[in-house]
Write an enzyme that holds these catalytic residues in place. Structure first.
Site, PDB file in Angstrom:
ATOM      1  N   SER A   1      77.166  16.966  -4.012  1.00 22.36           N
ATOM      2  CA  SER A   1      78.161  17.737  -4.775  1.00 22.36           C
ATOM      3  C   SER A   1      77.865  19.221  -4.574  1.00 22.36           C
ATOM      4  CB  SER A   1      78.121  17.332  -6.249  1.00 22.36           C
ATOM      5  OG  SER A   1      79.082  18.037  -7.005  1.00 22.36           O
TER       6      SER A   1
ATOM      7  N   HIS B   1      81.929  15.877  -3.219  1.00 20.35           N
ATOM      8  CA  HIS B   1      82.991  16.292  -4.139  1.00 20.35           C
ATOM      9  C   HIS B   1      83.749  17.463  -3.512  1.00 20.35           C
ATOM     10  CE1 HIS B   1      80.589  14.619  -7.818  1.00 20.35           C
ATOM     11  NE2 HIS B   1      81.050  13.675  -7.015  1.00 20.35           N
TER      12      HIS B   1
ATOM     13  N   ASP C   1      76.745  12.235 -11.098  1.00 20.94           N
ATOM     14  CA  ASP C   1      77.368  11.250 -10.223  1.00 20.94           C
ATOM     15  C   ASP C   1      76.325  10.763  -9.219  1.00 20.94           C
ATOM     16  OD1 ASP C   1      79.308   9.637  -9.118  1.00 20.94           O
ATOM     17  OD2 ASP C   1      80.250  11.233  -7.947  1.00 20.94           O
TER      18      ASP C   1
END
Length: 280
Positions: free
Chosen positions: A21, A48, A138
């Protein structure tokens, strides 16, 4: 030419799933640089991203392995890097990839956990899960799923990560097999991919259900499918009721339409919603 996964006769660890991310572009570039050209595994990447991504081109230039955008329904080959597209979860289903506009997870689509869970369901102990730089958490639940079926878990050393939140979350909640800086990850993954996998353990029912939700095999979750107790909170995305899921010692939430949140992602979403209300 790279050899197709279905052509591998051994039970080696031939599936490497990677999640990143914030700070992840640089981490992925460094990883692509140090992967060997004869890597005996296929690599699948979720970062992401917004509406546009040039990550396949960036990784293709960065290292010896061919990096391309993942295509739904296409079989995959070892010795290549497949990158998730903006707006779609990247999932593995037996010998091919799926791109699905399933519910967002941890405020993201593509999200890391759906890829990791789908790999665990289809490939069990043949999976190596890798988590790199990123914010929030995540990837933690997905790494737990990989570990639960006998796969291997690898995280970037937090001291080496630009944004260490994701890897520190995994450290707290998952039994991590290898913690290494990016510089040592290429050799490690090459060695792990050359070794026979251990025994694949049964897929936990909750993991299989959540993988099906991401693949849109469940359009809505019924009471019979629920993964935990009804929460006092409502979903920040659709304002439906949320179920509270105890994932080991980690607390997560999922609504009946499938939106899913870790506790810190839930706090982030609620804060953003409060800001919007105040501005309105």
């Amino acid at each position: 030419m790279p050899e197709k996964i279905e052509g591998i006769s051994s039970r080696n660890r031939c599936i490497i799933v990677v999640g990143a991310s914030a700070g992840g572009v640089e981490a992925l570039k460094r990883l692509a640089t140090c992967l060997p050209p004869d890597l005996a595994a296929a690599v699948f990447v979720v970062l992401h991203v917004g509406q546009t991504s040039y990550l396949p081109e960036i990784l293709d230039r960065a290292g010896p392995l061919r990096a391309i955008k993942a295509k739904s329904g296409e079989q995959f080959e070892r010795g290549r890097i497949y990158v998730a597209s903006p707006g779609f979860h990247l999932l593995l289903h037996h010998d091919h990839m799926l791109l699905r506009r399933g519910p967002r997870e941890n405020l993201a689509r593509p999200a890391i956990d759906p890829l990791f869970r789908s790999a665990a369901c289809s490939y069990g102990a043949r999976v190596i899960g890798v988590l790199l730089s990123g914010s929030l958490s995540d990837g933690t639940s997905g790494l737990r799923a990989i570990k639960a079926v006998g796969g291997v878990t690898v995280i970037q050393d937090p001291q080496d990560a630009a944004v260490p939140d994701m890897v520190r979350s995994a450290q707290r909640h998952v039994e991590i097999d290898h913690l290494v800086p990016i510089a040592g990850m290429g050799d490690l993954l090459a060695r792990l991919a050359s070794e026979p996998a251990g025994e694949t353990l049964p897929v936990p029912p909750g993991v299989r259900l959540e993988a099906a939700v991401a693949a849109q095999e469940h359009s809505a979750m019924s009471n019979e499918d629920r993964l935990g107790e009804l929460s006092l909170f409502v979903c920040p995305e659709c304002h439906g009721p949320l179920w509270e899921i105890e994932d080991g010692d980690m607390l997560r939430y999922r609504c009946h339409t499938g939106h899913a949140f870790t506790s810190d992602a839930m706090l982030e979403a609620q804060s953003a919603e409060t800001d919007q209300i105040l501005w309105s």
